[in-house]
Design a protein around this motif. Structure first.
Motif, PDB file in Angstrom:
ATOM      1  N   ASN A 249     -23.233   6.284  63.225  1.00  0.00           N
ATOM      2  CA  ASN A 249     -24.533   6.623  62.665  1.00  0.00           C
ATOM      3  C   ASN A 249     -24.383   7.732  61.635  1.00  0.00           C
ATOM      4  OD1 ASN A 249     -26.061   4.837  64.492  1.00  0.00           O
ATOM      5  ND2 ASN A 249     -25.347   6.250  66.070  1.00  0.00           N
ATOM      6  N   ASN A 250     -25.492   8.021  60.953  1.00  0.00           N
ATOM      7  CA  ASN A 250     -25.455   9.030  59.893  1.00  0.00           C
ATOM      8  C   ASN A 250     -25.731  10.411  60.473  1.00  0.00           C
ATOM      9  OD1 ASN A 250     -25.058   9.757  57.227  1.00  0.00           O
ATOM     10  ND2 ASN A 250     -27.211   9.589  56.713  1.00  0.00           N
ATOM     11  N   TYR A 251     -24.939  10.796  61.484  1.00  0.00           N
ATOM     12  CA  TYR A 251     -25.106  12.084  62.128  1.00  0.00           C
ATOM     13  C   TYR A 251     -23.995  13.030  61.694  1.00  0.00           C
ATOM     14  CZ  TYR A 251     -28.436   9.803  65.283  1.00  0.00           C
ATOM     15  OH  TYR A 251     -29.504   9.119  65.799  1.00  0.00           O
ATOM     16  N   GLU A 271     -29.076  15.042  61.738  1.00  0.00           N
ATOM     17  CA  GLU A 271     -29.170  13.772  61.036  1.00  0.00           C
ATOM     18  C   GLU A 271     -29.270  14.043  59.548  1.00  0.00           C
ATOM     19  OE1 GLU A 271     -31.922   9.710  60.858  1.00  0.00           O
ATOM     20  OE2 GLU A 271     -32.530  11.418  62.084  1.00  0.00           O
ATOM     21  N   MET A 272     -28.436  13.382  58.757  1.00  0.00           N
ATOM     22  CA  MET A 272     -28.419  13.591  57.316  1.00  0.00           C
ATOM     23  C   MET A 272     -29.467  12.692  56.667  1.00  0.00           C
ATOM     24  SD  MET A 272     -26.941  15.407  55.039  1.00  0.00           S
ATOM     25  CE  MET A 272     -26.228  15.542  53.403  1.00  0.00           C
ATOM     26  N   THR A 273     -30.433  13.291  55.960  1.00  0.00           N
ATOM     27  CA  THR A 273     -31.488  12.543  55.285  1.00  0.00           C
ATOM     28  C   THR A 273     -31.532  12.933  53.816  1.00  0.00           C
ATOM     29  OG1 THR A 273     -33.204  14.197  55.725  1.00  0.00           O
ATOM     30  CG2 THR A 273     -32.809  12.548  57.444  1.00  0.00           C
ATOM     31  N   GLY A 274     -32.401  12.286  53.079  1.00  0.00           N
ATOM     32  CA  GLY A 274     -32.533  12.596  51.653  1.00  0.00           C
ATOM     33  C   GLY A 274     -33.092  13.974  51.396  1.00  0.00           C
ATOM     34  N   SER A 275     -33.786  14.549  52.369  1.00  0.00           N
ATOM     35  CA  SER A 275     -34.359  15.886  52.214  1.00  0.00           C
ATOM     36  C   SER A 275     -33.583  16.937  52.993  1.00  0.00           C
ATOM     37  CB  SER A 275     -35.823  15.876  52.688  1.00  0.00           C
ATOM     38  OG  SER A 275     -35.912  15.437  54.033  1.00  0.00           O
ATOM     39  N   GLY A 276     -32.304  16.632  53.307  1.00  0.00           N
ATOM     40  CA  GLY A 276     -31.456  17.602  53.980  1.00  0.00           C
ATOM     41  C   GLY A 276     -31.203  17.241  55.429  1.00  0.00           C
ATOM     42  N   VAL A 280     -31.845  16.399  65.551  1.00  0.00           N
ATOM     43  CA  VAL A 280     -32.056  15.168  66.301  1.00  0.00           C
ATOM     44  C   VAL A 280     -32.974  15.459  67.479  1.00  0.00           C
ATOM     45  CG1 VAL A 280     -30.928  13.319  67.593  1.00  0.00           C
ATOM     46  CG2 VAL A 280     -29.825  14.287  65.574  1.00  0.00           C
ATOM     47  N   ALA A 281     -34.030  14.650  67.622  1.00  0.00           N
ATOM     48  CA  ALA A 281     -35.019  14.885  68.675  1.00  0.00           C
ATOM     49  C   ALA A 281     -34.434  14.669  70.059  1.00  0.00           C
ATOM     50  CB  ALA A 281     -36.233  13.987  68.454  1.00  0.00           C
ATOM     51  N   ASN A 282     -33.526  13.704  70.198  1.00  0.00           N
ATOM     52  CA  ASN A 282     -32.953  13.381  71.505  1.00  0.00           C
ATOM     53  C   ASN A 282     -31.435  13.336  71.390  1.00  0.00           C
ATOM     54  OD1 ASN A 282     -32.673  12.669  74.149  1.00  0.00           O
ATOM     55  ND2 ASN A 282     -33.326  10.557  73.886  1.00  0.00           N
ATOM     56  N   PRO A 283     -30.764  14.481  71.286  1.00  0.00           N
ATOM     57  CA  PRO A 283     -29.319  14.491  71.024  1.00  0.00           C
ATOM     58  C   PRO A 283     -28.482  13.930  72.159  1.00  0.00           C
ATOM     59  CG  PRO A 283     -30.080  16.704  71.511  1.00  0.00           C
ATOM     60  CD  PRO A 283     -31.304  15.847  71.418  1.00  0.00           C
ATOM     61  N   GLY A 284     -29.009  13.910  73.381  1.00  0.00           N
ATOM     62  CA  GLY A 284     -28.224  13.423  74.510  1.00  0.00           C
ATOM     63  C   GLY A 284     -27.908  11.943  74.441  1.00  0.00           C
ATOM     64  N   ALA A 285     -28.665  11.178  73.645  1.00  0.00           N
ATOM     65  CA  ALA A 285     -28.491   9.725  73.603  1.00  0.00           C
ATOM     66  C   ALA A 285     -28.008   9.216  72.256  1.00  0.00           C
ATOM     67  CB  ALA A 285     -29.812   9.044  73.966  1.00  0.00           C
ATOM     68  N   VAL A 286     -27.485  10.087  71.408  1.00  0.00           N
ATOM     69  CA  VAL A 286     -27.101   9.638  70.065  1.00  0.00           C
ATOM     70  C   VAL A 286     -25.831   8.802  70.069  1.00  0.00           C
ATOM     71  CG1 VAL A 286     -28.211  11.603  68.946  1.00  0.00           C
ATOM     72  CG2 VAL A 286     -25.811  11.762  69.609  1.00  0.00           C
ATOM     73  N   PHE A 287     -25.036   8.875  71.141  1.00  0.00           N
ATOM     74  CA  PHE A 287     -23.757   8.164  71.157  1.00  0.00           C
ATOM     75  C   PHE A 287     -23.798   6.876  71.982  1.00  0.00           C
ATOM     76  CE2 PHE A 287     -22.645  12.669  70.525  1.00  0.00           C
ATOM     77  CZ  PHE A 287     -22.056  12.562  69.281  1.00  0.00           C
ATOM     78  N   ILE A 288     -24.991   6.434  72.372  1.00  0.00           N
ATOM     79  CA  ILE A 288     -25.092   5.172  73.103  1.00  0.00           C
ATOM     80  C   ILE A 288     -26.026   4.231  72.347  1.00  0.00           C
ATOM     81  CG2 ILE A 288     -24.632   6.204  75.346  1.00  0.00           C
ATOM     82  CD1 ILE A 288     -27.624   6.047  75.947  1.00  0.00           C
ATOM     83  N   VAL A 363     -17.468   4.475  72.454  1.00  0.00           N
ATOM     84  CA  VAL A 363     -18.331   4.020  71.366  1.00  0.00           C
ATOM     85  C   VAL A 363     -18.798   5.206  70.521  1.00  0.00           C
ATOM     86  CG1 VAL A 363     -20.518   2.868  70.827  1.00  0.00           C
ATOM     87  CG2 VAL A 363     -19.075   2.017  72.677  1.00  0.00           C
ATOM     88  N   GLY A 364     -18.811   5.021  69.228  1.00  0.00           N
ATOM     89  CA  GLY A 364     -19.306   6.040  68.313  1.00  0.00           C
ATOM     90  C   GLY A 364     -18.231   6.934  67.739  1.00  0.00           C
TER      91      GLY A 364
END
Length: 458
Positions: A249-251, A271-276, A280-288, A363-364
């Motif tokens: 993902n784009n993290y 999280e990398m976005t166009g505005s910087g 992440v609202a829920n960092p515990g689940a970003v890798f699943i 994964v990830g």
């Protein structure tokens, strides 16, 4: 009678000294960097540990620590919670922080956002850059919707001039982007060389300590994975933080490898976005993965990074060996540990893996080194071999010993609480006194019980 003189050859890159000329410096490997200098024999002997030539050394001041007042460790809150977590609660005034990462990872973006938050709450911020012009810096700050009122810019590569300007203003924060671009006139070497980088870092360290100004140095990672050369700044600075990319993902993952004012076990997820960068609202689940697709050999577990639990997905593929010895391959997991777990499964749980290839993946692209994932790895291998699907709402935790016993893991309650928050319905855990509010706990003592429970947790 004048003292004796001697010709020596000094490397302009690393300041190493040699008695004979050579085309290549034997210390730093630079070509054509040795230059002849004529020095007095007394100076040469002094550099080798002798007495100072004709000088009396003044006595250093001895300080009684009991007379020092304890003011506490005040911190500057960045108002970026993920960054504050990694720094140990905020930036300490008078500290020197090294932010490093690969080119294009987002170092300039995160320091621009940091300058905005500090400027709004704590006063002036100086952005020093020798790589970009003022118009380029302003364009980035405007794109990130930063308030320019408190952010000042210095376009200077000379360290002495920059330090004089900073000392006159005394801002709350100084950002140097990057340390490789500045140089000191006191060092006879090109900008970006090892000596110049060290000299610049020491100058900024003196500025930070004498004026109680927090300074962030941005350092690029070179092709061989080193910070600003051979990691020459880590012993000088107070804190070293890395900005890394998560592969799927784009993290962006922010982690500390040295912190004199906090823990080095914390992780920050952005999280990398166009505005910087956005937290992440829920960092515990970003890798699943959130999909409901049923796959054999896929098991979800939880690891601890500092005080934060992260859910990770372990995938195993077990296939019959076609030729030669069985293969063991692992991505993101210790290969030696995989060999041990496969042997324990074969010996203690009667799961025949002597003619099976095992391929394991986290994964990830996440790299794990937590013994609490042992049981998840064993279950993933068994699931793939027996072609049994493990439910996506099942969490597996436990350390496996050489006798096949399943042992307790640290901070088990925190891991289970994170799983409850993310909607998991059951967990396979070691047989202990642990309790959970909503989770159905499947407690096992050894790997044989694990194999017998596979059909019930599908």
């Amino acid at each position: 009678m004048p003292g004796k003189t001697q010709n020596i050859y000094v490397c302009s890159n690393c300041d190493a000294q040699f008695s004979k000329w050579s085309g290549r410096c034997l210390e730093c490997g630079g070509w054509g960097t040795l230059k002849m200098e004529t020095r007095k024999q007394e100076e040469i002997d002094y550099r080798l540990g002798g007495k100072a030539p004709g000088k009396k050394v003044s006595q250093a001041e001895i300080i009684d620590l009991e007379k020092i007042k304890e003011n506490g460790l005040a911190r500057i809150k960045t108002n970026i919670s993920e960054l504050d977590r990694v720094l140990g609660g905020g930036i300490v005034p008078g500290s020197l922080v090294l932010l490093s990462g690969e080119p294009g990872i987002g170092k300039s973006t995160i320091v621009a956002q940091l300058a905005d938050t500090i400027g709004k709450s704590h006063g002036d911020v100086i952005y020093l850059s020798g790589e970009e012009s003022a118009s380029q810096i302003k364009a980035r700050l405007v794109r990130l919707k930063c308030n320019l009122e408190k952010i000042k810019f210095i376009s200077e590569t000379n360290v002495e001039k920059a330090i004089a300007a900073v000392a006159a203003l005394k801002p709350a924060l100084v950002i140097v982007d990057s340390i490789q671009a500045v140089y000191s006139t006191e060092v006879l070497a090109e900008a970006g060389s090892l000596n110049q980088i060290r000299a610049g870092a020491v100058k900024f360290l003196e500025l930070a300590k004498e004026n109680n100004i927090a300074i962030i140095l941005v350092g690029h990672i070179t092709k061989d994975g080193q910070i600003a050369g051979p990691k020459s700044l880590e012993h000088i600075v107070d804190t070293v933080i890395y900005l890394e990319a998560e592969t799927v993902n784009n993290y962006r993952v922010l982690r500390a490898t040295k912190n004199r004012f906090g823990s080095v076990n914390e992780l920050g997820i952005f999280e990398m976005t166009g505005s910087g960068f956005k937290e992440v609202a829920n960092p515990g689940a970003v890798f699943i993965e959130t999909g409901e697709e049923k796959i054999t050999g896929s098991v979800i577990s939880c690891l601890m990074e500092g005080t934060r639990p992260f859910l990770v997905e372990i995938q195993a593929l077990v296939t019959k060996t076609i030729f030669g010895y069985p293969q063991r391959k692992a991505s993101g997991f210790d290969l030696n540990r995989l060999q041990v777990l496969a042997s324990v499964l074969t010996k203690r749980a009667k799961v025949n893996l002597t003619n099976q290839d095992i391929i394991l993946n986290v994964v990830g692209g996440f790299r794990v080194n937590d013994p609490g994932l042992d049981l998840a790895v064993c279950l993933a291998i068994t699931s793939s071999l027996l072609n049994q699907v493990i439910g996506r709402k099942t969490l597996v935790l436990g350390e496996v010993g050489l006798g096949g016993e399943v042992r307790n893991v640290s901070k088990l309650e925190q891991r289970l609480a994170e799983a409850e928050k993310l909607g998991f319905i059951q967990a396979m855990v070691p047989d202990s006194e642990i309790k959970a509010r909503k989770l159905k706990l499947v407690k096992i003592k050894n790997l044989e019980e694990m194999v017998g429970c596979i059909a019930h947790i599908a």
